[in-house]
Design a protein around this motif. Structure first.
Motif, PDB file in Angstrom:
ATOM      1  N   ALA A  62       0.834  -1.212   0.000  1.00  0.00           N
ATOM      2  CA  ALA A  62       0.000   0.000   0.000  1.00  0.00           C
ATOM      3  C   ALA A  62       0.861   1.251   0.000  1.00  0.00           C
ATOM      4  N   ARG A  63       1.951   1.212   0.752  1.00  0.00           N
ATOM      5  CA  ARG A  63       2.852   2.357   0.820  1.00  0.00           C
ATOM      6  C   ARG A  63       3.521   2.608  -0.537  1.00  0.00           C
ATOM      7  N   GLU A  64       3.930   1.531  -1.196  1.00  0.00           N
ATOM      8  CA  GLU A  64       4.571   1.663  -2.505  1.00  0.00           C
ATOM      9  C   GLU A  64       3.621   2.216  -3.557  1.00  0.00           C
ATOM     10  N   ARG A  65       2.339   1.910  -3.403  1.00  0.00           N
ATOM     11  CA  ARG A  65       1.352   2.430  -4.353  1.00  0.00           C
ATOM     12  C   ARG A  65       0.963   3.866  -4.028  1.00  0.00           C
ATOM     13  N   VAL A 114      -8.046 -13.145   3.606  1.00  0.00           N
ATOM     14  CA  VAL A 114      -8.905 -13.051   2.425  1.00  0.00           C
ATOM     15  C   VAL A 114      -9.857 -11.869   2.570  1.00  0.00           C
ATOM     16  N   TYR A 115     -10.502 -11.764   3.726  1.00  0.00           N
ATOM     17  CA  TYR A 115     -11.469 -10.689   3.932  1.00  0.00           C
ATOM     18  C   TYR A 115     -10.793  -9.324   3.906  1.00  0.00           C
ATOM     19  N   MET A 116      -9.614  -9.231   4.504  1.00  0.00           N
ATOM     20  CA  MET A 116      -8.901  -7.955   4.495  1.00  0.00           C
ATOM     21  C   MET A 116      -8.547  -7.539   3.074  1.00  0.00           C
ATOM     22  N   VAL A 119     -11.619  -6.274   1.314  1.00  0.00           N
ATOM     23  CA  VAL A 119     -11.978  -4.928   1.764  1.00  0.00           C
ATOM     24  C   VAL A 119     -11.118  -3.886   1.063  1.00  0.00           C
ATOM     25  N   LEU A 120      -9.824  -4.154   0.966  1.00  0.00           N
ATOM     26  CA  LEU A 120      -8.919  -3.210   0.317  1.00  0.00           C
ATOM     27  C   LEU A 120      -9.236  -3.049  -1.165  1.00  0.00           C
ATOM     28  N   SER A 121      -9.746  -4.108  -1.789  1.00  0.00           N
ATOM     29  CA  SER A 121     -10.100  -4.050  -3.206  1.00  0.00           C
ATOM     30  C   SER A 121     -11.443  -3.365  -3.424  1.00  0.00           C
ATOM     31  N   LEU A 122     -12.385  -3.618  -2.518  1.00  0.00           N
ATOM     32  CA  LEU A 122     -13.741  -3.111  -2.693  1.00  0.00           C
ATOM     33  C   LEU A 122     -13.906  -1.668  -2.223  1.00  0.00           C
ATOM     34  N   GLN A 123     -13.069  -1.234  -1.272  1.00  0.00           N
ATOM     35  CA  GLN A 123     -13.197   0.106  -0.714  1.00  0.00           C
ATOM     36  C   GLN A 123     -11.883   0.870  -0.913  1.00  0.00           C
ATOM     37  N   PRO A 124     -11.779   1.652  -1.995  1.00  0.00           N
ATOM     38  CA  PRO A 124     -10.523   2.347  -2.310  1.00  0.00           C
ATOM     39  C   PRO A 124     -10.126   3.404  -1.290  1.00  0.00           C
ATOM     40  N   SER A 179     -20.747  -4.784   5.498  1.00  0.00           N
ATOM     41  CA  SER A 179     -21.338  -3.953   4.450  1.00  0.00           C
ATOM     42  C   SER A 179     -20.396  -3.814   3.262  1.00  0.00           C
ATOM     43  N   ILE A 180     -19.113  -3.574   3.532  1.00  0.00           N
ATOM     44  CA  ILE A 180     -18.129  -3.455   2.449  1.00  0.00           C
ATOM     45  C   ILE A 180     -18.036  -4.752   1.664  1.00  0.00           C
ATOM     46  N   LEU A 181     -18.102  -5.873   2.383  1.00  0.00           N
ATOM     47  CA  LEU A 181     -17.990  -7.196   1.758  1.00  0.00           C
ATOM     48  C   LEU A 181     -19.303  -7.660   1.133  1.00  0.00           C
ATOM     49  N   ASN A 182     -20.330  -6.823   1.219  1.00  0.00           N
ATOM     50  CA  ASN A 182     -21.664  -7.195   0.711  1.00  0.00           C
ATOM     51  C   ASN A 182     -22.161  -8.488   1.354  1.00  0.00           C
TER      52      ASN A 182
END
Length: 206
Positions: A62-65, A114-116, A119-124, A179-182
């Motif tokens: 995340a830091r590199e991005r 997996v869930y984490m 979440v990172l993919s679904l909630q920018p 909610s984020i994970l639907n």
């Protein structure tokens, strides 16, 4: 995905480890018992190290991005996952605490990753950092435990273990992540294997 809970991640399930501990108290200690205990501790230490390193790599990515945020108080949906300061204890200490006190199998920690990642993919607006890794980890583990395990603790207990101030806040964290994970917590065996291997490979010597 329930079958994944029966897998011997690192060679030991939670149930086996607890049975082993009970047996130690009910019978005389022998050299083989001492050797076996050492093996269990080594396996657990390796799992802690692998899981910690996996989380650290996710933070590094995340830091590199260039997506690091310290707090998002203006975004009610994700600000709840952020702390206003970095924790004084190490991530390895926190992972060890969760393993020691949450009473779940290592499979639940695989689902947690997996869930984490989902979440990172679904909630920018959320990027993993030292400011949110503890809350995201704890919340994802609670969801994984409730989805996977036959026996679970109360959210009041999980809040105390994870350093969340109140059960009410733990409830809000759980609801926000769901909610984020639907509300989709299913993980197919292939995806499970990928994340399990990630923990193993990042350690390098499992």
């Amino acid at each position: 995905m329930a079958a994944a809970g029966k897998r011997l991640i690192g060679g030991v399930t939670w149930e086996e480890r607890e049975a082993h501990k009970r047996a130690r108290h009910d019978s005389p200690v022998t050299q083989s018992d001492t050797d076996s205990e050492g093996e269990y501790e080594e396996i657990e230490n390796q799992f802690v190290e692998g899981l910690t390193r996996a989380l650290e790599l996710m933070i590094d990515q995340a830091r590199e991005r260039g997506k690091v945020r310290t707090a998002v108080h203006d975004e009610a949906k994700v600000g709840i996952f952020y702390s206003s300061h970095k924790q004084s204890f190490s991530l390895a200490f926190y992972v060890r605490r969760l393993i020691d006190y949450c009473g779940c199998s290592n499979s639940a920690f695989v689902l947690m990753l997996v869930y984490m990642d989902r979440v990172l993919s679904l909630q920018p607006l959320i990027s993993l950092s030292e400011y949110n890794v503890h809350r995201l980890t704890m919340t994802a583990l609670v969801l994984a435990t409730k989805f996977l395990e036959d026996e679970v603790r109360t959210n009041s207990y999980y809040a105390r273990v994870g350093g969340i101030s109140t059960m009410k806040e733990m409830n809000k964290l759980e609801g926000a992540m769901l909610s984020i994970l639907n509300f989709d917590l299913y993980v197919d065996p292939e995806e499970f294997d990928i994340y399990q291997s990630f923990i193993y490979d990042v350690k390098g010597n499992f």
